[in-house]
Every structure is written in structure tokens, then in C-alpha cells.
Design an enzyme around this catalytic site. Structure first.
Site, mmCIF file in Angstrom:
data_model
loop_
_atom_site.group_PDB
_atom_site.id
_atom_site.type_symbol
_atom_site.label_atom_id
_atom_site.label_comp_id
_atom_site.label_asym_id
_atom_site.label_seq_id
_atom_site.Cartn_x
_atom_site.Cartn_y
_atom_site.Cartn_z
ATOM 1 C CD GLU A 32 -2.781 1.141 2.499
ATOM 2 O OE1 GLU A 32 -2.770 0.178 3.292
ATOM 3 O OE2 GLU A 32 -3.654 2.029 2.505
ATOM 4 C CG ASN A 77 -7.572 2.295 5.333
ATOM 5 O OD1 ASN A 77 -8.425 1.454 5.052
ATOM 6 N ND2 ASN A 77 -7.061 2.401 6.555
ATOM 7 C CG ASN A 177 -9.359 -1.369 1.619
ATOM 8 O OD1 ASN A 177 -8.992 -2.540 1.765
ATOM 9 N ND2 ASN A 177 -9.154 -0.440 2.543
ATOM 10 C CD GLU A 178 -10.030 -2.626 6.103
ATOM 11 O OE1 GLU A 178 -9.911 -1.515 6.653
ATOM 12 O OE2 GLU A 178 -9.375 -3.630 6.468
ATOM 13 C CE1 TYR A 249 -3.227 -6.245 8.818
ATOM 14 C CE2 TYR A 249 -5.485 -5.434 8.663
ATOM 15 C CZ TYR A 249 -4.211 -5.577 8.116
ATOM 16 O OH TYR A 249 -3.929 -5.050 6.872
ATOM 17 C CD GLU A 297 -5.904 -4.673 4.150
ATOM 18 O OE1 GLU A 297 -5.716 -4.364 5.343
ATOM 19 O OE2 GLU A 297 -6.376 -3.901 3.298
ATOM 20 C CD GLN A 356 0.640 -2.203 4.031
ATOM 21 O OE1 GLN A 356 1.483 -1.615 3.382
ATOM 22 N NE2 GLN A 356 -0.416 -1.576 4.526
HETATM 23 O O1 AHR Z 1 -2.839 -2.637 6.069
HETATM 24 C C1 AHR Z 1 -3.122 -1.444 6.740
HETATM 25 C C2 AHR Z 1 -4.577 -1.040 6.649
HETATM 26 O O2 AHR Z 1 -5.372 -1.962 7.333
HETATM 27 C C3 AHR Z 1 -5.189 -1.007 5.272
HETATM 28 O O3 AHR Z 1 -4.958 0.189 4.613
HETATM 29 C C4 AHR Z 1 -6.650 -1.149 5.569
HETATM 30 O O4 AHR Z 1 -7.340 -1.759 4.517
HETATM 31 C C5 AHR Z 1 -6.697 -1.943 6.859
HETATM 32 O O5 AHR Z 1 -7.518 -1.351 7.782
#
Ligand code: AHR
Length: 507
Positions: A32, A77, A177-178, A249, A297, A356
Site C-alpha cells: 500500500e 485505505n 476496500n473496507e 489482524y 489482508e 504488508q
Molecule cells: O494494512 C493497513 C490497513 O489496514 C489497510 O490500509 C486497511 O485496509 C486496513 O484497515
């Protein structure tokens, strides 16, 4: 090691009923325009290791070793405020813009052409995200025409004039995205996004019916929207898309290491929930298509530390250092365990991206004034990506349940097995117990006579919080597991406390 008696686990690999083939795209990564991921990470013309195109060779080498097969770009994001046109054409004419997602300034020095070139250099398929936050159908179509149409239209000829004669080989597209996140530029309700995703998908398919399209699932299992978001979005868009995204995450909360080490259980549940909802909508709509899940992700992310490093107010730097945490043994074990979860759902998880790749939440650290090095999480990813190619096989794990902090209890052991294309077997194992070893017996029906241990390595150490750092980059790294042996058709291995292991058997 402690003097407490080891736990005992029995695992049975069912070679007769494969879960499914492990899709190449499961070993994807995510890059990103965030922090020093792109600028100062993979691209830094001033760095002594830079090649003629400005890409860091030291990073290229490590990314190849990491083995990512696909790379999702440019956000995240970031994409929800991105104008892709800013990143193409003569570099000196590209505008500087605010990167509102990360309170910084985007130079646009790297855009589609440069990044596609980098993906080629690392041998990874490119997965592109379109901005459906602050933009819509037309801009997504423009980008697709620019990237994919051979020649003879304004957009295609613009690409050619910008130095790329052939279309970019992009098959997999994220529709935003999200989009349920309050942090997302252009956040939408599920109805709004579901309609937009459906319209965008239909339009893209008029350009190329064979594109593979990913609708945004909710931003994660802890979102208040999780579940209802998926249902509503898919009621609008089920038959227009091929995959639904899921983001995951993990992070230790309040120092609860036992719960953190059981993050694989949370991912298992999340995947089961997502798949259950997807299939329920399929049945409700009477669709004959089954959607894949794109876990585009996932990682261990010390997100709670982010706020402190995020620029604020009048400070709009270029490529500030964000989320450049060093990873410890426990983090690496959790990353290995999350991969195990993905492999165990190989029937449905057909794409996944470690988020990432360089510097930011990343297995590769690329300091400005030194050569790139491997963070602790590099190892389970690289080894799994190298050796877990083939057919994922069910593994029944009979292991004691242990205390898992706020998660309650969790099995001490998690495991996945893959029958590799050369006829061998790769078994991945995690011991989540904080103190006790596990004596594991892995029974494999029909293990080839004469099979032997080809390789057995573990990530383990005296303290789960020990981290690899720039001064001690090998502190957490795989060591041979000499306890491993094949006896009378079963594999026996001792798993150290808080460890990730890979065992390969074959002839
Ligand atoms: O990977 C960091 C961020 O985590 C990304 O931009 C977003 O999609 C997620 O919230």
C-alpha cells in the site's frame, strides 16, 4: 524448556479426502502507499542497492525469497482517495496529493507502470484495487480500459504512449476496500456499497467478462457490521462477483499472550462464519455459483501503537515511518498459525495477502541506511510458501485444551498437511502452550514405505517475546528439529513450547 511434563498430541492426516488444492494466490502479499512501504521501501533511487529503475535490489532479493505469488496494490485505505491517473505519464508532471488515509503527502513517483514492473521483477501476479470510496463505476472502467484494452482507444493508447505496449496482466480486481470502516474515505452502508459493487462489477464484465472480482466483506470479525454487511452486500452483488474479502489482524491485547497465541482459533471461526454467510446467501438466492474467500489482508499488526506514530495537524510528511514494528517469536508463531488456518480452508480461501510486505507491518525491514533484513515473521511465511504447495489434507488433531486467556480454552496444537506435487508430505505444526513441549505423533494412512524425514525445522526460543532486530536479525530464525523421526509409518516430533514447525517427509 521447562521441567513440566510434555503434553501429548495425536494427529491423523486423512490422505483419502483432500480439502482442496492450495491456490497459488494464497501466498500473496499486500503493498500500500502507506508509510515507507513503497517510498524508502521497495523504491528508493538514492539507496546504494537501487537498480536503474530505483528499485532496491536488496528488497527485491528478499521478496523473491519470501515467495509471494501475488501482490495487491495500491491499497488499502489509500485507494479510497486515489486517482490512478495521477500515477501514470511523465513523472515530472505527476501531481503531489494529500494521502488522507495516512496523513501524508503522496508524490505519485510510483504508479501503475512502476509497480507492475516491480511485481514482474519479483515474479508476482498483480491484483489491483479500484477506488469505490470517493470514485465510482466510470473511474474503475477508465482504469480497466487503460490497463487491459490492447489498443485503439484513448485510454489504451495513453498507456502505450506511456511506454507499455501490451496490456497489464491483471485478472483479479478488488471492488474498493473496507467500505464499512468509519475510517474509510467514502464509507458506505451495506446497501449503498452492495449496489455500487454490483454496478461496477457488471460494467467491468462488459469490458472483460473473464475478470475475477472481489467484493468487500466487512473490515474484520470485530466490526459491529460483520455478518449483516456480508449478507446485505451479497444480496445485491452475489452473482456479479467471484470472491468476498475478509481481513484479519491479530495483536496481543493487554499483554494476553495466551489469547494471542490462539489467534488461529479466532481466524478459523471467522472463516467458518464468513463461509457460512456466503453459502446461506447463495442458497437464499438459489445461485449455482460458490464464491471464494479473498483474505486479502492478514497479519500480526500492533495497530494500537499506530496512533502514536501517525502524523497529525499541519504535519504532512512524505513517507513517514509507520507501523515498522520488529516482530518477536510469538508473532512469528502466530503468523505460521494463521497460515495453517488458511491452508485448512483451501477449499474456499483462494486468495490471501500478507499485509504488508516491506517496512509497514512487514516481514521485510528496509532501513534507509542499511541493507534490508528479515523480521521474525518472514520465516514461517517463506517456508510455508515454498513447501505447502499441493493438496491440503484434513488433519484431525487430538490435543489437550489449554488456557487461552480471554479466548477461554484452545487446543494446544494446530496443524495442516499438504501432499506436495512430488508425492511428499509437508506438515505444519504449532504448539501454543507457553511452557510445555508437546510430543506429537502424526499418523498418515498410506505413508509411502521407505518414507523418511526430508526436513524438520522449528521456530522456538527461550522467550516468546524475543524479537529479531536490526542488531540481531537472526535472533528468531528456524533451527533443525532433531527430535523428528519416522517410525512404523508414523511421524514423531517434539514441539517446543511456543513454536512453529515444518516437517517434510518423503522418499
Ligand atoms: O494494512 C493497513 C490497513 O489496514 C489497510 O490500509 C486497511 O485496509 C486496513 O484497515
Amino acid at each position: 524448556m521447562t521441567d513440566r511434563a510434555p503434553l501429548v498430541a495425536r494427529l491423523e492426516v486423512d490422505a483419502a479426502h483432500p480439502i482442496g488444492r492450495v491456490h497459488d494466490r494464497v501466498f500473496g502479499g499486500f503493498v500500500e502507499h502507506m508509510g515507507r512501504g513503497v517510498y524508502g521501501g521497495l523504491f528508493d533511487p538514492e539507496h546504494p542497492s537501487a537498480d536503474a529503475e530505483g528499485f532496491r535490489r536488496d528488497v527485491l532479493d528478499l521478496v523473491r525469497e519470501l515467495g509471494i505469488t501475488m501482490v495487491r496494490y495500491p491499497g488499502g485505505n489509500f485507494v479510497s482517495g486515489y486517482r490512478w491517473e495521477d500515477g501514470v505519464g511523465p513523472i515530472e508532471q505527476r501531481p503531489r496529493r494529500l494521502n488522507l488515509a495516512w496523513h501524508s503527502v503522496e508524490s505519485n513517483r510510483v504508479g501503475l507502470h512502476e509497480f507492475a514492473r516491480w511485481a514482474e521483477l519479483v515474479g508476482a501476479e498483480l491484483m489491483l484495487a479500484a477506488n469505490l470510496g470517493t470514485r465510482g463505476v466510470l473511474e474503475a472502467l477508465d482504469l480497466a480500459e487503460y490497463a487491459l484494452h490492447p489498443a485503439g482507444t484513448a485510454r489504451a493508447d495513453e498507456r502505450r504512449a506511456n511506454g507499455r505496449e501490451e496490456p497489464f496482466p491483471v485478472r483479479l480486481w478488488c471492488l474498493g476496500n473496507e467500505m464499512d470502516g468509519p475510517w474509510q474515505l467514502g464509507q458506505q452502508t451495506a446497501d449503498e456499497y452492495g449496489r455500487l459493487a454490483s454496478r461496477t462489477a457488471k460494467a467491468l464484465r462488459q469490458l472483460d467478462p473473464a475478470l475475477e472480482l472481489v467484493a468487500c466483506g466487512s473490515s474484520g470479525p470485530l466490526m459491529p457490521t460483520f455478518g449483516s454487511w456480508e449478507r446485505t452486500v451479497l444480496r445485491h452483488a452475489y452473482d456479479d462477483v467471484d470472491l468476498l474479502s475478509a481481513h484479519f489482524y491479530a495483536e496481543p491485547v493487554d499483554g494476553d499472550l495466551a489469547a494471542f497465541l490462539a489467534s488461529g482459533v479466532a481466524l478459523d471461526r471467522y472463516l467458518d462464519d464468513v463461509i457460512g454467510i456466503v453459502d446461506a446467501v447463495r442458497d437464499e438466492l438459489g445461485s449455482v455459483r460458490t464464491l471464494g474467500i479473498s483474505v486479502d489482508e492478514w497479519n500480526v499488526w500492533y495497530q494500537s501503537r499506530m496512533a502514536a506514530s501517525l502524523p497529525t495537524g499541519d504535519n504532512w510528511p512524505e513517507a513517514p515511518a509507520l507501523s515498522e514494528d520488529d516482530y518477536c517469536l510469538a508473532d512469528a508463531v502466530v503468523v505460521g498459525d494463521l497460515l495453517i488456518s488458511l491452508l485448512r480452508r483451501a477449499d474456499r480461501v483462494t486468495a490471501a495477502c500478507l499485509a504488508q510486505v516491506v517496512n509497514v507491518i512487514a516481514p521485510i525491514a528496509a532501513p534507509a541506511d542499511a541493507l534490508a533484513w528479515r523480521r521474525a515473521t518472514f520465516h514461517p511465511f517463506a517456508l510455508t510458501a515454498r513447501h505447502a504447495r499441493g493438496e491440503s489434507l484434513p488433519v484431525a488433531v487430538d490435543a489437550p485444551f489449554i488456557a487461552a486467556g480471554s479466548l477461554g480454552e484452545a487446543p494446544a496444537v494446530s496443524a495442516a498437511a499438504v501432499r506436495t506435487d512430488d508425492g511428499g508430505l509437508t506438515v505444519l505444526l504449532v504448539n501454543r502452550d507457553l511452557e510445555r513441549e508437546v510430543d506429537a505423533t502424526v499418523v498418515v494412512a498410506g505413508l509411502a514405505p521407505g518414507a523418511r524425514v526430508l526436513e524438520a525445522v522449528s521456530l522456538s526460543g527461550p522467550d516468546p517475546l524475543d524479537a529479531s532486530t536490526i542488531d540481531a536479525p537472526d535472533r528468531v530464525s528456524p533451527c533443525g528439529n532433531t527430535s523428528t523421526r519416522v517410525e512404523a509409518g508414523v511421524v514423531r516430533v517434539t514441539l517446543p513450547a511456543v513454536s512453529w514447525s515444518l516437517v517434510r517427509v518423503g522418499r
